[in-house]
Design an enzyme around this catalytic site. Structure first.
Site, mmCIF file in Angstrom:
data_model
loop_
_atom_site.group_PDB
_atom_site.id
_atom_site.type_symbol
_atom_site.label_atom_id
_atom_site.label_comp_id
_atom_site.label_asym_id
_atom_site.label_seq_id
_atom_site.Cartn_x
_atom_site.Cartn_y
_atom_site.Cartn_z
ATOM 1 C CD GLU A 1 -18.315 69.876 -39.578
ATOM 2 O OE1 GLU A 1 -17.144 69.263 -39.028
ATOM 3 O OE2 GLU A 1 -19.250 68.870 -39.557
ATOM 4 C CD GLU B 1 -16.453 65.383 -38.470
ATOM 5 O OE1 GLU B 1 -16.325 64.576 -36.963
ATOM 6 O OE2 GLU B 1 -16.264 66.621 -39.143
ATOM 7 C CE1 TYR C 1 -14.089 72.820 -38.717
ATOM 8 C CE2 TYR C 1 -14.429 70.408 -39.024
ATOM 9 C CZ TYR C 1 -14.572 70.789 -38.752
ATOM 10 O OH TYR C 1 -15.887 71.687 -38.034
ATOM 11 C CG ASP D 1 -17.259 69.712 -30.418
ATOM 12 O OD1 ASP D 1 -17.418 69.239 -29.809
ATOM 13 O OD2 ASP D 1 -17.403 70.663 -31.282
#
Length: 689
Positions: free
Chosen positions: A568, A476, A532, A221
C-alpha cells in the site's frame, strides 16, 4: 450441514471491548495479557461447497431478486428469536416490511438511517420447487456470502447457520421442502463485530436525543456493509454425488503438464444396485478437444499428464494469458453386479489453469519465471449496492485493470466473490488472496480459533484457482505487541499445513526494527508492508519518499531474508481538484507522489528481491462517517463510479513500460499524447518517469 457451527452463544451476547488505535498509525506499546495458543484445536475442515454448475446430472436455480426485509429494533436485536419470527411470514409480525434486493448491502438502499443500523435484520422470500426434484436427488441451498452472522430457516425449520462474512455456506434442505408447492426461506443477519470476530469491532451503548442505542465502532478504514452480499443458489445433486474436488498443477521444462486431483463422494451407497464403479476424468482444451483422460477405478484420486500443455500465464506475460482447460469428472455406477458400470450418476466440470508456482528468499516464480507484481489493493464497493455482487461492475473493473496494465491485485481486506476469482482466472490477473483479519488486536484464543477458521474456509474455497499466487493472513495487525508472537506462530504453522502450494504473506504496518519490530514477518514466505510516505508520514513532502522507502524496504529484506512487496502507498485525492504548485488532496499531488514512488521502486528492483508495487487504492470507497473522510476514502486511482483520475494515465504509462521492459510487450497505441513531430522523432511523446 457442511463444516458449519451453530452460533447461538455469539448471537445471545454482545461483547463490549476497548477501542483500538487509528488505522494508519501504530498503537503505543501497552501491557496486555499474553495468552497461551499452543494447544488450540484446529478448525474442522470444510467440506463440499463446489461452485454450483449445471451439468447432465445437476440443475441450478438462482434465488436472487427482491426479497422482503424486516429491521429489528437496535435495542432488542434478539426479539425475533424469542418471538419465533421464522415460523410464519414476516408480515404476521405487523411490523414494516421493506423490499430489499439480493444480492446487495442493505445499508444504502433506503432513504432512512438503515445505513448505520446495528444488530439484526430479517430477510424472507418464497419460491416453488418442482415435483421432479423430489425423487433420486438432493436439493441444496447455498449462500455466497452473508455478512456477518446468519441463521437460515426453511418453512420455519432451522436449515443452517454460518459465521464470518465473505465466505460461502450451504446445506442439504431436501427434508425441509414442499415439493410441488410453495416454500419460504427466512434469514436472520447480524452485523455486529466484537473482539472475537474476524475482523474485530466494538459495540457500545450511547445516549441520543431519542434514548439509548447501540453503536458499532471499528478501526479498519472501510464501511461495515452488511446483508446478503452474493447470490443465493438452489441446486440439485444425485443422492450419491461428487461433493468436493482438490487439484494441484505443475509444468515441466519440456512443457508436460501435470494435474494431481482428489475427489470426494457424498451420499449413501448402501443400495447395492447403485454402486459407484469408476470416474471418467477428461481434460479438454478451450476448443473442446480432449488433451488427456483417465478411467479411475479407485475413484478418489489420480494424476493426468498433458504433453504439450498450454500454460496459464498472467496478463502481459504471454500472448494468450489466462489459458484454461475444462477438467471433467463423470461418476459411473453399476446396476448389475459384476458389470463395469455404464450409467452416468454425476458430472461436474471445473476450469483449470496449468502452472507451476515456486518461491525463494528473493523471488516468486511462475512457470520458472520471476514475477514482478504491479497492481492494486481493492475493495468490493460501489454506490447503492455497497458490497453486493454486480456483474456489470465486475466486468468494468476488469476492463480497467487491463487498460491500466496491472497484472495483480490483493483482495483487501476479505475474500472477494467467487465470480471475481473466476474472472481473474480467465483474464490472467494474479491474486494475493486475503482473509478478513484486518487490524486485529487483543490476541485471545477465541479470536485465533475464528482467524484459523476464516483462513481454512478461504483456502478451501479458492485452492483450485490458478490466479491465486499467495495467501495473505492479515492486514495491519498490531503485530509488534508481545501477545502477537505466540498467536502468529500458531496461526502461520496451521495455515502452512493447508496452504495448497502457495506462499504466505501479510500486509504489515509495524516496523522492521526494534522497539516495535513485527513478530509476524519472520514467519512468512513474502514480507509485505504498507507505508504512506508524504501522506500519513511527512504530509505534503514528496521530497521525503525515495530515500525513506528504499531504506525501509532494504531493512525488511536484511532483517528477515524474504522477498519484499509494498502492498500500500497512495494519497487521498478529490476528483477535479487541481493546484499549482501541488498541494495535498489535489490530483496534481497524487501524480507527484506516485512519480516519486516510481523512482524508489526502480532503485529497489535492481536489487532483485523487491517483487511488487501495489497502489492503494483501485477506486474510491465508502468508510464510516468521520471528519477525516469526505464521502469516504479518496485514494482511488479511479473514482467510485470507475472514471479515471489524472494519475490513472500516469500509472498506465508506468505499468505498460514495465511490461515492455520485462516481457517485451508492445506499447499500446495512443499510450502517450501527441505533442509535436519533433518529439522522439515519431510524433509521440516519450514518457520518462
Amino acid at each position: 450441514m457442511r463444516g458449519l457451527t451453530w452460533p447461538w452463544m455469539w448471537l445471545l451476547s454482545v461483547v463490549v471491548v476497548a477501542g483500538h488505535g487509528e488505522n494508519n498509525g501504530q498503537d503505543e506499546a501497552q501491557q496486555q495479557p499474553v495468552f497461551p495458543h499452543k494447544h488450540l484445536t484446529a478448525p474442522v475442515p470444510s467440506t463440499g461447497l463446489l461452485y454450483p454448475r449445471e451439468s447432465e446430472t445437476r440443475e441450478v436455480r438462482i434465488l436472487d431478486g427482491m426479497w422482503r426485509l424486516l429491521i429489528s429494533q437496535p435495542s432488542d436485536p434478539l426479539q425475533g428469536l424469542r418471538e419465533k419470527w421464522y415460523e410464519e411470514s414476516l408480515h404476521k409480525t405487523g411490523l414494516e416490511i421493506i423490499p430489499m434486493p439480493v444480492p446487495a448491502s442493505y445499508n444504502d438502499i433506503t432513504t432512512d438511517n438503515l445505513r448505520d443500523h446495528v444488530g439484526t435484520v430479517w430477510y424472507e422470500r418464497t419460491f416453488f420447487v418442482s415435483r421432479d426434484w423430489e425423487e433420486n436427488r438432493r436439493t441444496w441451498l447455498r449462500f455466497g456470502s452473508v455478512h456477518y452472522e446468519a441463521v437460515v430457516w426453511i418453512n420455519g425449520q432451522n436449515a443452517m447457520s454460518h459465521s464470518i462474512g465473505h465466505l460461502p455456506f450451504e446445506a442439504d434442505i431436501s427434508n425441509l421442502l414442499n415439493f410441488g408447492g410453495e416454500n419460504r426461506i427466512t434469514v436472520m443477519c447480524d452485523n455486529r463485530l466484537t473482539n472475537h470476530t474476524v475482523p474485530q469491532g466494538q459495540v457500545s451503548t450511547v445516549k441520543t436525543d431519542s434514548g439509548e442505542t447501540p453503536i458499532q465502532s471499528y478501526t479498519f478504514d472501510f464501511f461495515n456493509y452488511a446483508g446478503i452480499h452474493r447470490s443465493v443458489h438452489l441446486y440439485t445433486t444425485p443422492l450419491v454425488h461428487i461433493s468436493d474436488i482438490a487439484i494441484s498443477t505443475q509444468l515441466s521444462s519440456d512443457q508436460v503438464g501435470r494435474i494431481d486431483y482428489r475427489i470426494w463422494l457424498d451420499g449413501s451407497t448402501e443400495d447395492s444396485t447403485m454402486q459407484p464403479t469408476h470416474v471418467l476424468v477428461q481434460l479438454r482444451d478451450n476448443e473442446g478437444v480432449v488433451a488427456a483422460q483417465q478411467v479411475n477405478r479407485a475413484v478418489y484420486n489420480g494424476t493426468l499428464l498433458v504433453p504439450g500443455a498450454k500454460p496459464w500465464w498472467p496478463y502481459l506475460m504471454h500472448p494468450e494469458p489466462g489459458y484454461l482447460y475444462s477438467l471433467e469428472f463423470e461418476l459411473f455406477v453399476s446396476s448389475v453386479e459384476g458389470d463395469d458400470g455404464d450409467e452416468l450418476l454425476d458430472a461436474y466440470r471445473l476450469p483449470v489453469g496449468i502452472r507451476t508456482l515456486s518461491w525463494t528468499s528473493t523471488s516468486l516464480l511462475l512457470n520458472g519465471k520471476p514475477l514482478y507484481l504491479r497492481g492494486f489493493g481493492r475493495h468490493e464497493d460501489s454506490d447503492i449496492r455497497g458490497k453486493g455482487l454486480d456483474y456489470a461492475l465486475l466486468a468494468r473493473d476488469f476492463n480497467l485493470i487491463k487498460w491500466v496494465g496491472a497484472n495483480a491485485y490483493r483482495t483487501s481486506h476479505y475474500p472477494y466473490s467467487e465470480e471475481s476469482m473466476q474472472f481473474a482466472d480467465e483474464h490472467g490477473i494474479m491474486i494475493v488472496d486475503e482473509c478478513s483479519a484486518v487490524n486485529i488486536d487483543i490476541f485471545e484464543p477465541e479470536l485465533l480459533s475464528n482467524h484459523m477458521s476464516a483462513l481454512e474456509q478461504l483456502i478451501h474455497r479458492d485452492r483450485n484457482h490458478a490466479s491465486v499466487i499467495a495467501w495473505s493472513v492479515a492486514n495491519e495487525p498490531r503485530s509488534f505487541k508481545m501477545g502477537a508472537l505466540s498467536y502468529f506462530q500458531a496461526l502461520v504453522n496451521y495455515t502452512r499445513s493447508i496452504a495448497q502450494g502457495r506462499p504466505l504473506t501479510a500486509a504489515i504496518n509495524a516496523s522492521p526494527d526494534p522497539p516495535k519490530q513485527c513478530h509476524l514477518a519472520a514467519l512468512l514466505d513474502i514480507v509485505g508492508f504498507n507505508r504512506y510516505n508524504a501522506w500519513y508520514q511527512n504530509s505534503g513532502r514528496t521530497d521525503m519518499i525515495v530515500n525513506l522507502l528504499t531504506e525501509e524496504a532494504q531493512r525488511w529484506h536484511q532483517n528477515f531474508g524474504k522477498p519484499v512487496i509494498l502492498f500500500e502507498y497512495g494519497a487521498d485525492t478529490m476528483e477535479g481538484l487541481h493546484s499549482l504548485p501541488v498541494y495535498i488532496w489535489s490530483e496534481d499531488y497524487q501524480v507527484a507522489l506516485f512519480s516519486q514512488h516510481f523512482k524508489a521502486f526502480d532503485k529497489l528492483r535492481k536489487q532483485n528481491w523487491f517483487i511488487g508495487e501495489f497502489v492503494w487504492n483501485f477506486a474510491d470507497f465508502k468508510t464510516a462517517q468521520t471528519y477525516t473522510r469526505v464521502g469516504g476514502n479518496k485514494k482511488g486511482v479511479f473514482t467510485r463510479s470507475r472514471q479515471p483520475k489524472e494519475v490513472a494515465h500516469i500509472l498506465r504509462w508506468r505499468y505498460f513500460a514495465l511490461a515492455n521492459e520485462l516481457d517485451w510487450v508492445p506499447l499500446p497505441k495512443h499510450l502517450s499524447v501527441y505533442i509535436s513531430s519533433s518529439v522522439n522523432g515519431n510524433g509521440h511523446a516519450r514518457t520518462e518517469l
